[in-house]
Design a protein around this motif. Sequence first.
Motif, PDB file in Angstrom:
ATOM      1  N   GLU A  86       1.162  68.213  54.781  1.00  0.00           N
ATOM      2  CA  GLU A  86       1.220  67.518  53.236  1.00  0.00           C
ATOM      3  C   GLU A  86       1.954  66.190  53.144  1.00  0.00           C
ATOM      4  O   GLU A  86       2.667  65.982  53.702  1.00  0.00           O
ATOM      5  CB  GLU A  86       2.250  68.628  52.553  1.00  0.00           C
ATOM      6  N   ARG A 111      -6.739  68.518  47.667  1.00  0.00           N
ATOM      7  CA  ARG A 111      -6.768  69.305  48.671  1.00  0.00           C
ATOM      8  C   ARG A 111      -5.506  69.840  49.231  1.00  0.00           C
ATOM      9  O   ARG A 111      -5.086  69.451  50.338  1.00  0.00           O
ATOM     10  CB  ARG A 111      -7.728  69.114  49.955  1.00  0.00           C
ATOM     11  N   LYS A 112      -4.850  70.511  48.462  1.00  0.00           N
ATOM     12  CA  LYS A 112      -3.347  71.044  48.730  1.00  0.00           C
ATOM     13  C   LYS A 112      -2.540  69.756  49.185  1.00  0.00           C
ATOM     14  O   LYS A 112      -1.794  69.955  50.115  1.00  0.00           O
ATOM     15  CB  LYS A 112      -3.421  72.115  49.883  1.00  0.00           C
ATOM     16  N   LYS A 113      -2.605  68.784  48.516  1.00  0.00           N
ATOM     17  CA  LYS A 113      -1.737  67.464  48.999  1.00  0.00           C
ATOM     18  C   LYS A 113      -1.811  67.050  50.253  1.00  0.00           C
ATOM     19  O   LYS A 113      -0.907  66.299  50.982  1.00  0.00           O
ATOM     20  CB  LYS A 113      -0.331  67.880  48.783  1.00  0.00           C
ATOM     21  N   MET A 114      -3.211  67.288  50.930  1.00  0.00           N
ATOM     22  CA  MET A 114      -3.380  66.984  52.220  1.00  0.00           C
ATOM     23  C   MET A 114      -4.346  65.817  52.529  1.00  0.00           C
ATOM     24  O   MET A 114      -4.760  65.447  53.669  1.00  0.00           O
ATOM     25  CB  MET A 114      -4.009  68.225  53.011  1.00  0.00           C
TER      26      MET A 114
END
Length: 182
Positions: A86, A111-114
């Motif tokens: 992340e 994308r989920k902070k990724m």
Amino acid sequence: MQINSALHNQANRRCRWPAFILAGGLLSATSMAEAAWTAAIMPDPLTRQPRCLLSSDPQMSSDGYDSTPVTLVFNGSSLLVVTESELDTSFADLQLTVDKEPPLHSDQLARKKMSLVFDQDIPGLIQKLRAGRQATVYLRFWPTWPVTQSFPVTFSLAGFSKADDSLTQGCQPPAGAAPPSR
């Protein structure tokens, strides 16, 4: 006289091997660098739909606790920095530089902070990537406590132009390109 000649010949033979090894290493490094970017049909990291993507070879980076692969992916409208950790935008210091050009900043995550998204002036960015030698992204991961630093991750741009040409052809080799050897 013959002894000097024999010693000279023996020294020449010893000196040639390191030169051959060095030359071979440079050739293999050059060929590996040419393969640093590929265009292929695969799931887009944002939409998960299959499409032609341009992607770098993954690089490993510390995320403050462990290591994470980092890959640059161009999907035609955005340059994405894709990780498995992340990202942290709270310091507003996530950026991309190409050679000595001024940095491009982004705080747009997906994308989920990724994934970090660069979607401003894409034609100008692609032009810089095609002309550049290396791109460096500066990433900060969450949670890293106590706060440490941003982590630079450098990518070779060797082969980027050729892969971009293939991308613009829908992942087909550019016209006039030799077919892949089997």
